[in-house]
Design a protein around this motif. Sequence first.
Motif, PDB file in Angstrom:
ATOM      1  N   VAL A 180       2.272 -11.174  -2.078  1.00  0.00           N
ATOM      2  CA  VAL A 180       1.356 -10.654  -3.096  1.00  0.00           C
ATOM      3  C   VAL A 180       0.269 -11.685  -3.407  1.00  0.00           C
ATOM      4  O   VAL A 180      -0.924 -11.355  -3.503  1.00  0.00           O
ATOM      5  CB  VAL A 180       2.120 -10.264  -4.375  1.00  0.00           C
ATOM      6  N   HIS A 181       0.676 -12.947  -3.554  1.00  0.00           N
ATOM      7  CA  HIS A 181      -0.291 -13.992  -3.904  1.00  0.00           C
ATOM      8  C   HIS A 181      -1.334 -14.159  -2.797  1.00  0.00           C
ATOM      9  O   HIS A 181      -2.524 -14.389  -3.086  1.00  0.00           O
ATOM     10  CB  HIS A 181       0.429 -15.316  -4.144  1.00  0.00           C
ATOM     11  N   ARG A 182      -0.918 -13.999  -1.542  1.00  0.00           N
ATOM     12  CA  ARG A 182      -1.861 -14.142  -0.422  1.00  0.00           C
ATOM     13  C   ARG A 182      -2.907 -13.033  -0.448  1.00  0.00           C
ATOM     14  O   ARG A 182      -4.084 -13.273  -0.175  1.00  0.00           O
ATOM     15  CB  ARG A 182      -1.080 -14.134   0.894  1.00  0.00           C
ATOM     16  N   TYR A 229       4.748  -2.096 -13.632  1.00  0.00           N
ATOM     17  CA  TYR A 229       3.709  -3.090 -13.366  1.00  0.00           C
ATOM     18  C   TYR A 229       4.278  -4.283 -12.600  1.00  0.00           C
ATOM     19  O   TYR A 229       5.289  -4.876 -12.997  1.00  0.00           O
ATOM     20  CB  TYR A 229       3.118  -3.557 -14.691  1.00  0.00           C
ATOM     21  N   GLY A 230       3.634  -4.631 -11.502  1.00  0.00           N
ATOM     22  CA  GLY A 230       4.040  -5.794 -10.720  1.00  0.00           C
ATOM     23  C   GLY A 230       5.000  -5.502  -9.602  1.00  0.00           C
ATOM     24  O   GLY A 230       5.200  -6.342  -8.718  1.00  0.00           O
ATOM     25  N   ASP A 231       5.628  -4.317  -9.606  1.00  0.00           N
ATOM     26  CA  ASP A 231       6.486  -3.935  -8.483  1.00  0.00           C
ATOM     27  C   ASP A 231       5.617  -3.591  -7.276  1.00  0.00           C
ATOM     28  O   ASP A 231       4.444  -3.224  -7.412  1.00  0.00           O
ATOM     29  CB  ASP A 231       7.363  -2.736  -8.845  1.00  0.00           C
ATOM     30  N   VAL A 232       6.202  -3.686  -6.107  1.00  0.00           N
ATOM     31  CA  VAL A 232       5.493  -3.381  -4.864  1.00  0.00           C
ATOM     32  C   VAL A 232       6.254  -2.284  -4.128  1.00  0.00           C
ATOM     33  O   VAL A 232       7.435  -2.436  -3.821  1.00  0.00           O
ATOM     34  CB  VAL A 232       5.356  -4.625  -3.969  1.00  0.00           C
ATOM     35  N   ILE A 233       5.576  -1.165  -3.879  1.00  0.00           N
ATOM     36  CA  ILE A 233       6.164  -0.054  -3.139  1.00  0.00           C
ATOM     37  C   ILE A 233       5.757  -0.179  -1.684  1.00  0.00           C
ATOM     38  O   ILE A 233       4.562  -0.279  -1.369  1.00  0.00           O
ATOM     39  CB  ILE A 233       5.692   1.300  -3.700  1.00  0.00           C
ATOM     40  N   ASP A 256       4.458   0.424   6.918  1.00  0.00           N
ATOM     41  CA  ASP A 256       4.076  -0.984   7.013  1.00  0.00           C
ATOM     42  C   ASP A 256       3.071  -1.385   5.940  1.00  0.00           C
ATOM     43  O   ASP A 256       2.491  -2.476   6.011  1.00  0.00           O
ATOM     44  CB  ASP A 256       3.472  -1.270   8.396  1.00  0.00           C
ATOM     45  N   VAL A 257       2.846  -0.509   4.960  1.00  0.00           N
ATOM     46  CA  VAL A 257       1.822  -0.758   3.941  1.00  0.00           C
ATOM     47  C   VAL A 257       2.492  -1.005   2.589  1.00  0.00           C
ATOM     48  O   VAL A 257       3.493  -0.364   2.245  1.00  0.00           O
ATOM     49  CB  VAL A 257       0.829   0.418   3.858  1.00  0.00           C
ATOM     50  N   HIS A 258       1.914  -1.934   1.822  1.00  0.00           N
ATOM     51  CA  HIS A 258       2.473  -2.322   0.529  1.00  0.00           C
ATOM     52  C   HIS A 258       1.493  -1.989  -0.588  1.00  0.00           C
ATOM     53  O   HIS A 258       0.296  -2.318  -0.494  1.00  0.00           O
ATOM     54  CB  HIS A 258       2.789  -3.818   0.520  1.00  0.00           C
ATOM     55  N   TYR A 259       2.008  -1.378  -1.655  1.00  0.00           N
ATOM     56  CA  TYR A 259       1.187  -0.942  -2.792  1.00  0.00           C
ATOM     57  C   TYR A 259       1.671  -1.643  -4.047  1.00  0.00           C
ATOM     58  O   TYR A 259       2.817  -1.459  -4.481  1.00  0.00           O
ATOM     59  CB  TYR A 259       1.277   0.574  -2.953  1.00  0.00           C
ATOM     60  N   LEU A 260       0.794  -2.442  -4.644  1.00  0.00           N
ATOM     61  CA  LEU A 260       1.105  -3.158  -5.876  1.00  0.00           C
ATOM     62  C   LEU A 260       0.858  -2.243  -7.064  1.00  0.00           C
ATOM     63  O   LEU A 260      -0.260  -1.751  -7.265  1.00  0.00           O
ATOM     64  CB  LEU A 260       0.232  -4.411  -5.981  1.00  0.00           C
ATOM     65  N   VAL A 261       1.886  -1.992  -7.862  1.00  0.00           N
ATOM     66  CA  VAL A 261       1.789  -1.068  -8.987  1.00  0.00           C
ATOM     67  C   VAL A 261       1.108  -1.754 -10.167  1.00  0.00           C
ATOM     68  O   VAL A 261       1.515  -2.845 -10.593  1.00  0.00           O
ATOM     69  CB  VAL A 261       3.185  -0.555  -9.405  1.00  0.00           C
ATOM     70  N   LEU A 262       0.078  -1.089 -10.707  1.00  0.00           N
ATOM     71  CA  LEU A 262      -0.657  -1.620 -11.851  1.00  0.00           C
ATOM     72  C   LEU A 262      -0.296  -0.902 -13.149  1.00  0.00           C
ATOM     73  O   LEU A 262      -0.208  -1.528 -14.195  1.00  0.00           O
ATOM     74  CB  LEU A 262      -2.163  -1.514 -11.597  1.00  0.00           C
ATOM     75  N   ARG A 263      -0.094   0.419 -13.080  1.00  0.00           N
ATOM     76  CA  ARG A 263       0.253   1.162 -14.289  1.00  0.00           C
ATOM     77  C   ARG A 263       0.620   2.590 -13.924  1.00  0.00           C
ATOM     78  O   ARG A 263       0.394   3.034 -12.803  1.00  0.00           O
ATOM     79  CB  ARG A 263      -0.903   1.182 -15.292  1.00  0.00           C
ATOM     80  N   ARG A 276       4.006 -14.713 -12.178  1.00  0.00           N
ATOM     81  CA  ARG A 276       5.184 -14.444 -13.016  1.00  0.00           C
ATOM     82  C   ARG A 276       5.387 -12.950 -13.261  1.00  0.00           C
ATOM     83  O   ARG A 276       6.476 -12.529 -13.665  1.00  0.00           O
ATOM     84  CB  ARG A 276       5.061 -15.176 -14.355  1.00  0.00           C
ATOM     85  N   ARG A 277       4.345 -12.129 -13.027  1.00  0.00           N
ATOM     86  CA  ARG A 277       4.484 -10.703 -13.252  1.00  0.00           C
ATOM     87  C   ARG A 277       4.818  -9.929 -11.970  1.00  0.00           C
ATOM     88  O   ARG A 277       4.947  -8.706 -12.004  1.00  0.00           O
ATOM     89  CB  ARG A 277       3.185 -10.134 -13.846  1.00  0.00           C
ATOM     90  N   ILE A 278       4.950 -10.639 -10.862  1.00  0.00           N
ATOM     91  CA  ILE A 278       5.334  -9.966  -9.622  1.00  0.00           C
ATOM     92  C   ILE A 278       6.790  -9.531  -9.733  1.00  0.00           C
ATOM     93  O   ILE A 278       7.677 -10.336 -10.070  1.00  0.00           O
ATOM     94  CB  ILE A 278       5.138 -10.893  -8.408  1.00  0.00           C
TER      95      ILE A 278
END
Length: 321
Positions: free
Chosen positions: A9-11, A36-40, A44-51, A19-21
């Motif tokens: 995520v940081h990359r 928030y902060g979870d990754v679905i 092969d694709v990753h989605y960072l949940v915002l809300r 800290r919110r990952i």
Amino acid sequence: MDFDLREFVHRHQPNFPIRRIGRLVTDTTDFTSIGYGDVIRLGDVHYLVLRDEAERRFSIEDFKFWVKRCTTLETRQPAILKLVFHEEFTQRIGPLSIRSFRSETKEARILDLVRDDPRFMQGFSLRDEAGNLVRVLDIIRGKRLDMAIYNLPGTHREYFDTDLYAMLVRFISACEAIKFLHDNGERHGDVRRDHLWLESGTGTARWIDFDYAYEAHANPYALDLFGLGNVLLFITGKQIFTPREFAHMDGADRIVEDDHSLIFRNRLVNLRRLFPYIPEELNRVLMHFAAGSEVFYETVDEFLTDLRPCLDLVPQPKEEA
């Protein structure tokens, strides 16, 4: 080699607080636990949940916990993920009871059907590792049709003289889009004014949310048609008029029970009671959805056949010299 979620995520999102990952989610069944902060991960694709997404109806914000606003980590592009949520309820049209339910497969099918058609939201579907069919949607930049109209300044007469024509043009295009679905054996299922958006820049009217299905054997397109009638009612009136709004307006004393909607009995359909300058032909289209009507539209074609000529009866924008 273990997958380091925080480093990943940081990359891709260096400004996101480490800290919110949260956690990596490959099974979206329990959508209420995803935040928030979870990754679905889908394929092969990753989605960072915002809300969680929310709809604002009747001045109340209604959170849709199965719909997640995300950032696609690999591309840094925004996306909306609709997770599988099974819901069922009954709607009534006059004496008819219609069973309605959410269908992720129907929405996925329609997304394939309308690909590259600007009159509809766009997206595709992927299954998570548990087999849930997740719809990945593009975000439409723009405003809900009803809010765009409601926020226009001026009186109803000013709106009628300057803006109604353009709104009817967009609405007729949106009706033709619903006809396209019907011609292909599909139904929108949840035609509402807040499900029709005006895209910024182009002004194109675009439908969203296709996941409702319903059982209606007498006329399989009845709910879509009544939905179009309700949208037209808002467009023509610039708002919805209930007794609270029209009680002290000129013409209110002439309103009778049959002037109201067949479905929403507190909504005035016969708008010429309040605004006699509305063309009779346009008002007559609305009256097909009134409690006192004996004839209802059975197809979008019938609806459009009556509606299209009304464009010539409302003021058109003046061409600049």
